[in-house]
Design a protein around this motif. Structure first.
Motif, PDB file in Angstrom:
ATOM      1  N   PRO A 125     -29.026 -31.825  27.810  1.00  0.00           N
ATOM      2  CA  PRO A 125     -29.531 -31.945  26.435  1.00  0.00           C
ATOM      3  C   PRO A 125     -30.727 -31.051  26.168  1.00  0.00           C
ATOM      4  N   PRO A 126     -30.917 -30.667  24.895  1.00  0.00           N
ATOM      5  CA  PRO A 126     -29.898 -30.708  23.839  1.00  0.00           C
ATOM      6  C   PRO A 126     -29.134 -29.392  23.808  1.00  0.00           C
ATOM      7  N   MET A 127     -27.847 -29.441  23.789  1.00  0.00           N
ATOM      8  CA  MET A 127     -27.024 -28.230  23.686  1.00  0.00           C
ATOM      9  C   MET A 127     -25.989 -28.466  22.600  1.00  0.00           C
ATOM     10  N   TYR A 128     -25.311 -27.377  22.186  1.00  0.00           N
ATOM     11  CA  TYR A 128     -24.359 -27.483  21.082  1.00  0.00           C
ATOM     12  C   TYR A 128     -23.141 -26.605  21.360  1.00  0.00           C
ATOM     13  N   ILE A 129     -21.957 -27.175  21.171  1.00  0.00           N
ATOM     14  CA  ILE A 129     -20.699 -26.437  21.298  1.00  0.00           C
ATOM     15  C   ILE A 129     -19.965 -26.548  19.973  1.00  0.00           C
ATOM     16  N   ASN A 130     -19.653 -25.407  19.363  1.00  0.00           N
ATOM     17  CA  ASN A 130     -19.108 -25.382  18.012  1.00  0.00           C
ATOM     18  C   ASN A 130     -17.578 -25.369  18.022  1.00  0.00           C
ATOM     19  N   VAL A 131     -17.007 -25.563  16.836  1.00  0.00           N
ATOM     20  CA  VAL A 131     -15.561 -25.645  16.647  1.00  0.00           C
ATOM     21  C   VAL A 131     -14.871 -24.391  17.173  1.00  0.00           C
ATOM     22  N   GLY A 132     -13.715 -24.576  17.797  1.00  0.00           N
ATOM     23  CA  GLY A 132     -12.917 -23.462  18.291  1.00  0.00           C
ATOM     24  C   GLY A 132     -13.357 -22.897  19.620  1.00  0.00           C
ATOM     25  N   ALA A 133     -14.503 -23.357  20.132  1.00  0.00           N
ATOM     26  CA  ALA A 133     -14.972 -22.862  21.426  1.00  0.00           C
ATOM     27  C   ALA A 133     -14.108 -23.413  22.552  1.00  0.00           C
ATOM     28  N   TYR A 134     -14.079 -22.685  23.646  1.00  0.00           N
ATOM     29  CA  TYR A 134     -13.350 -23.090  24.859  1.00  0.00           C
ATOM     30  C   TYR A 134     -14.324 -22.977  26.021  1.00  0.00           C
ATOM     31  N   VAL A 135     -14.510 -24.072  26.754  1.00  0.00           N
ATOM     32  CA  VAL A 135     -15.429 -24.093  27.895  1.00  0.00           C
ATOM     33  C   VAL A 135     -14.644 -24.547  29.123  1.00  0.00           C
ATOM     34  N   GLY A 136     -14.535 -23.660  30.124  1.00  0.00           N
ATOM     35  CA  GLY A 136     -13.690 -23.901  31.282  1.00  0.00           C
ATOM     36  C   GLY A 136     -14.304 -24.816  32.331  1.00  0.00           C
ATOM     37  N   ARG A 137     -13.486 -25.191  33.302  1.00  0.00           N
ATOM     38  CA  ARG A 137     -13.862 -26.138  34.352  1.00  0.00           C
ATOM     39  C   ARG A 137     -15.097 -25.685  35.123  1.00  0.00           C
ATOM     40  N   GLY A 138     -15.918 -26.673  35.480  1.00  0.00           N
ATOM     41  CA  GLY A 138     -17.046 -26.422  36.361  1.00  0.00           C
ATOM     42  C   GLY A 138     -18.201 -25.686  35.729  1.00  0.00           C
ATOM     43  N   THR A 139     -18.156 -25.473  34.433  1.00  0.00           N
ATOM     44  CA  THR A 139     -19.227 -24.739  33.748  1.00  0.00           C
ATOM     45  C   THR A 139     -20.391 -25.669  33.438  1.00  0.00           C
ATOM     46  N   MET A 140     -21.603 -25.137  33.509  1.00  0.00           N
ATOM     47  CA  MET A 140     -22.781 -25.877  33.068  1.00  0.00           C
ATOM     48  C   MET A 140     -23.326 -25.242  31.798  1.00  0.00           C
ATOM     49  N   VAL A 141     -23.540 -26.080  30.788  1.00  0.00           N
ATOM     50  CA  VAL A 141     -24.176 -25.667  29.539  1.00  0.00           C
ATOM     51  C   VAL A 141     -25.561 -26.312  29.542  1.00  0.00           C
ATOM     52  N   ASP A 142     -26.571 -25.510  29.793  1.00  0.00           N
ATOM     53  CA  ASP A 142     -27.908 -26.044  30.030  1.00  0.00           C
ATOM     54  C   ASP A 142     -28.633 -26.345  28.717  1.00  0.00           C
ATOM     55  N   SER A 143     -29.855 -26.862  28.845  1.00  0.00           N
ATOM     56  CA  SER A 143     -30.633 -27.316  27.692  1.00  0.00           C
ATOM     57  C   SER A 143     -30.849 -26.194  26.674  1.00  0.00           C
ATOM     58  N   HIS A 144     -30.688 -26.537  25.393  1.00  0.00           N
ATOM     59  CA  HIS A 144     -30.909 -25.624  24.272  1.00  0.00           C
ATOM     60  C   HIS A 144     -29.935 -24.455  24.254  1.00  0.00           C
ATOM     61  N   ALA A 145     -28.858 -24.522  25.012  1.00  0.00           N
ATOM     62  CA  ALA A 145     -27.840 -23.467  24.973  1.00  0.00           C
ATOM     63  C   ALA A 145     -26.893 -23.708  23.804  1.00  0.00           C
ATOM     64  N   LEU A 146     -26.374 -22.617  23.253  1.00  0.00           N
ATOM     65  CA  LEU A 146     -25.418 -22.679  22.147  1.00  0.00           C
ATOM     66  C   LEU A 146     -24.139 -21.963  22.548  1.00  0.00           C
ATOM     67  N   VAL A 147     -23.003 -22.616  22.313  1.00  0.00           N
ATOM     68  CA  VAL A 147     -21.703 -21.966  22.437  1.00  0.00           C
ATOM     69  C   VAL A 147     -21.140 -21.896  21.026  1.00  0.00           C
ATOM     70  N   GLY A 148     -21.101 -20.698  20.442  1.00  0.00           N
ATOM     71  CA  GLY A 148     -20.747 -20.531  19.043  1.00  0.00           C
ATOM     72  C   GLY A 148     -19.266 -20.726  18.771  1.00  0.00           C
ATOM     73  N   SER A 149     -18.920 -20.767  17.486  1.00  0.00           N
ATOM     74  CA  SER A 149     -17.546 -21.016  17.070  1.00  0.00           C
ATOM     75  C   SER A 149     -16.601 -19.984  17.674  1.00  0.00           C
ATOM     76  N   CYS A 150     -15.543 -20.483  18.287  1.00  0.00           N
ATOM     77  CA  CYS A 150     -14.462 -19.698  18.887  1.00  0.00           C
ATOM     78  C   CYS A 150     -14.875 -18.932  20.144  1.00  0.00           C
ATOM     79  N   ALA A 151     -16.112 -19.057  20.619  1.00  0.00           N
ATOM     80  CA  ALA A 151     -16.517 -18.385  21.856  1.00  0.00           C
ATOM     81  C   ALA A 151     -15.680 -18.907  23.018  1.00  0.00           C
ATOM     82  N   GLN A 152     -15.367 -18.009  23.951  1.00  0.00           N
ATOM     83  CA  GLN A 152     -14.518 -18.346  25.094  1.00  0.00           C
ATOM     84  C   GLN A 152     -15.343 -18.265  26.371  1.00  0.00           C
ATOM     85  N   ILE A 153     -15.531 -19.404  27.029  1.00  0.00           N
ATOM     86  CA  ILE A 153     -16.337 -19.488  28.247  1.00  0.00           C
ATOM     87  C   ILE A 153     -15.414 -19.851  29.398  1.00  0.00           C
TER      88      ILE A 153
END
Length: 283
Positions: A125-153
């Protein structure tokens, strides 16, 4: 009953779905809800990688996302006082259950409807993942990170604190930012405008990548740039750090000015892997 992927693709290739001057199809809500369900299961994605390793947007999937804004109406969203939220009713936040095998640590993180978050992802916390994004297995989304709309991780990615992965929803044929498998994105990095970071690359803290950013490769003595037909691509295994280049104009030289530019200082090796291995203990 949800529509199949084949049915969705056929229906969502009709461009009038986004034309405000054309009445909506009677089953527009079904089209949208079916697409969101497939996105959240990872059955469909807003971008795909072809057999040559080139990423392309999937326009009909992005059209489904945009359809949600057309059919939605603004309403009050659940929140804890003193906070209040207003958004289209078609885009509530996602709810997760233990069977999803996703860790969302308490403290204000949000995943929007229509985003895929794979098992074993960790959200700090706090992080944000937007609509259409894809976040794959084992990934860490750390504090204050943003994954924008449709981004592919990809898988086993580390998005460090305050990393910003830009989103691209319109135009529908514009490819989003892609971060491939086993990439480390340092704190306060920004990756925008359809940039592709190939697998196992390392972005040092503070690196900013855009379509207009030249990246100087000290190892191969070349410069990586975007072109009208292709995004900026960071090569596989590249280790990128913030750098600077002098301004060559008379005024720039007189004032001692320089411009920020990322620099590839090496390519990932055993020593670099050892330095990043500790990330696995955090997951």
């Amino acid at each position: 009953m949800a529509l199949s992927i084949a049915e969705l693709e056929t229906r969502l290739t009709e461009p009038h779905l986004l034309d405000s001057g054309v009445p909506l199809a009677h089953d527009a809500q079904l089209l949208f809800d079916s697409a969101m369900a497939h996105l959240e299961r990872g059955d469909i994605r807003a971008a795909r990688c072809d057999e040559h390793g080139t990423w392309h947007a999937v326009p009909w999937v992005k059209r489904a996302i945009l359809l949600g804004f057309r059919i939605g109406h603004v309403q009050t969203m659940p929140g804890t006082a003193p906070f209040s939220f207003l958004d289209k009713h078609t885009y509530p936040t996602r709810e997760f259950r233990p069977e999803h095998q996703v860790r969302i640590v308490p403290g204000g993180s949000t995943v929007r409807r229509g985003a895929y978050v794979a098992p074993s992802v960790v959200c700090m916390p706090p992080m944000y993942i937007n609509v259409g994004a894809y976040v794959g297995r084992g990934t860490m989304v750390d504090s204050h990170a943003l994954v924008g709309s449709c981004a592919q991780i990809g898988e086993r990615v580390h998005l460090s604190a305050a990393a910003q992965i830009g989103g691209v929803l319109e135009p529908i044929n514009a490819s989003p930012v892609v971060i491939e498998d086993d990439v480390v994105v340092g704190g306060n990095c920004g990756v925008y405008e359809g940039t592709v970071v190939k697998r196992r690359a390392v972005l040092g803290a503070g690196v900013v990548l855009t379509r207009g950013t030249p990246v100087y490769d000290l190892v191969n003595e070349t410069v990586h740039r975007a072109s009208p037909g292709a995004p900026l691509i960071i090569p596989e295994g590249a280790v990128v750090v913030p750098g600077a280049r002098r301004v060559s104009s008379a005024f720039g030289e007189a004032e001692g000015l320089s411009l920020q530019t990322p620099v590839i200082v090496k390519y990932r090796d055993g020593k670099t892997d050892a330095a990043t291995a500790l990330e696995a203990w955090l997951r």
